[in-house]
Enzyme design. Sequence first.
Site, mmCIF file in Angstrom:
data_model
loop_
_atom_site.group_PDB
_atom_site.id
_atom_site.type_symbol
_atom_site.label_atom_id
_atom_site.label_comp_id
_atom_site.label_asym_id
_atom_site.label_seq_id
_atom_site.Cartn_x
_atom_site.Cartn_y
_atom_site.Cartn_z
ATOM 1 N N SER A 212 65.697 48.396 25.609
ATOM 2 C CA SER A 212 65.145 49.064 24.437
ATOM 3 C C SER A 212 65.991 50.263 24.029
ATOM 4 O O SER A 212 66.672 50.886 24.857
ATOM 5 C CB SER A 212 63.711 49.524 24.717
ATOM 6 O OG SER A 212 63.726 50.623 25.620
ATOM 7 N N VAL A 215 64.887 53.588 25.934
ATOM 8 C CA VAL A 215 65.421 53.744 27.291
ATOM 9 C C VAL A 215 66.936 53.912 27.248
ATOM 10 O O VAL A 215 67.512 54.679 28.033
ATOM 11 C CB VAL A 215 65.017 52.547 28.177
ATOM 12 C CG1 VAL A 215 65.662 52.644 29.550
ATOM 13 C CG2 VAL A 215 63.501 52.469 28.306
ATOM 14 N N GLU A 233 73.476 47.817 24.668
ATOM 15 C CA GLU A 233 73.047 46.736 23.762
ATOM 16 C C GLU A 233 71.532 46.829 23.699
ATOM 17 O O GLU A 233 70.831 46.488 24.649
ATOM 18 C CB GLU A 233 73.533 45.385 24.283
ATOM 19 C CG GLU A 233 73.500 44.295 23.229
ATOM 20 C CD GLU A 233 72.285 43.402 23.340
ATOM 21 O OE1 GLU A 233 71.269 43.700 22.670
ATOM 22 O OE2 GLU A 233 72.345 42.417 24.092
ATOM 23 N N CYS A 267 66.825 39.875 21.675
ATOM 24 C CA CYS A 267 67.308 41.024 20.888
ATOM 25 C C CYS A 267 67.795 40.597 19.501
ATOM 26 O O CYS A 267 67.743 41.372 18.552
ATOM 27 C CB CYS A 267 68.424 41.739 21.640
ATOM 28 S SG CYS A 267 69.763 40.659 22.182
#
Length: 466
Positions: A212, A215, A233, A267
């Site tokens: 995320s 984070v 990423e 993602c």
Amino acid sequence: MEFTRLNPMTGAVASSAPAMKAADIPAIAQKAQAGFAAWSTMGPNARRAVLMKAAAALESKKDAFVEAMMGEIGATAGWAMFNLGLAASMVREAASLTTQITGEVIPSDKPGCLAMALKEPVGVMLGIAPWNAPIILGVRAIVTPLACGNSVILKASESCPRTHALIIEAFAEAGFPEGAVNVVTNAPADAGEVVGALIDAPQVKRINFTGSTAVGKIIAKRAAEHLKPVLLELGGKAPLIILEDADLDEAVKAAAFGAFMNQGQICMSTERIIVVEAVADAFAAKFQAKVASMPVGDPRQGNTPLGAVVDAKTVAHCQSLIADALAKGATQLTGGETTQNVLMPAHVIDKVTTDMKLFRDESFGPVVGIIRARDADHAVELANDTEYGLSASVFTKDIAKGLGIARRIESGICHVNGPTVHDEAQMPFGGMKQSGYGRFGGRQGIDSFTETRWITVETQPGHFPI
């Protein structure tokens, strides 16, 4: 001491793993440093041979991987097999890179000076991998670093410790030197302290993180304290643009796959379908029919395209986005009740507008919004109206126009007439804006996981001003 991961569908124990603490990290980092000393001095073909064995060892654990992914994250067998296939491909691609780590001789203005740029191994690399595509992303976190001569520590996800441990077991069978490949597992409550200790460890020279954006920012800040480079990423809100000359049947197939493969927990998942008004109703009707034919069911049965999401929090988050959109005037084309806590049907929400949370917030679940655009320029404006920039797609029969649109979209990846979900081992993979920075994949990965050094050799007597 161990911690357990529960099956999201049944609540039964899916796996258990060592609950490492921050105090355990210095010894692991020291072991990885010793592994680096041995691995980095091996020749490129010797490293390639070990990596090729690792790919075969991964494939030999097919049944164990499928069982672990089904139990820990509610994955379908098809998603587990796709993960394994691409992960093995990534290992073989990395093996092919060992002799591609080349430098160059650079012309020097200084007479008799031979100037070289060399690519050298860096040291211990920390790879932090998520649960959603666990074999692909666990392998990606460590395999190109290994090909470049680094040793690695894989920080396994708390949601799939067994799946990530299986990767390390496979690599252990391949014959890496002791300490070259390491894994850290921890209970969820200890994640912050354990990751902090890993980043702080002086032996760890670089970090890559997939997960995320929230984070990722924490990790980047912690690493910055030590001036350690980070490859990030992160999240996405991928747009799929459909222009009025698009092949709608192809667009429907790509949108359904992109939005609902692995229940939208990728993602690159298609989160926003941006359709030019002239064909919006026609597309919506076709898309509604397609998604209505894609039921959700128990992944262990293996007879439905959609399986379980990872936890009940995902369902609650998606439902809050849907409720907000419907309250502000959107319409629901497909959906239904969630059963067994985590079996959430595919939801299509039409007439989404920019003031709705569904337009802004990453859902990471089986919901996609359809947004109407006036024309191509408005579609690009809508596509770029996001903090994220990982993947995107545009559908049009005019390839030159499609390429022009692709160049205007602010994303690390864009596909013309293809889905937003597309990954290959040799491709440069990464995002921009709040989706992160740096690139995995192929030759781009070499730059991410080596140190470039300038070395000169003088071949003539020197002439100096003092």
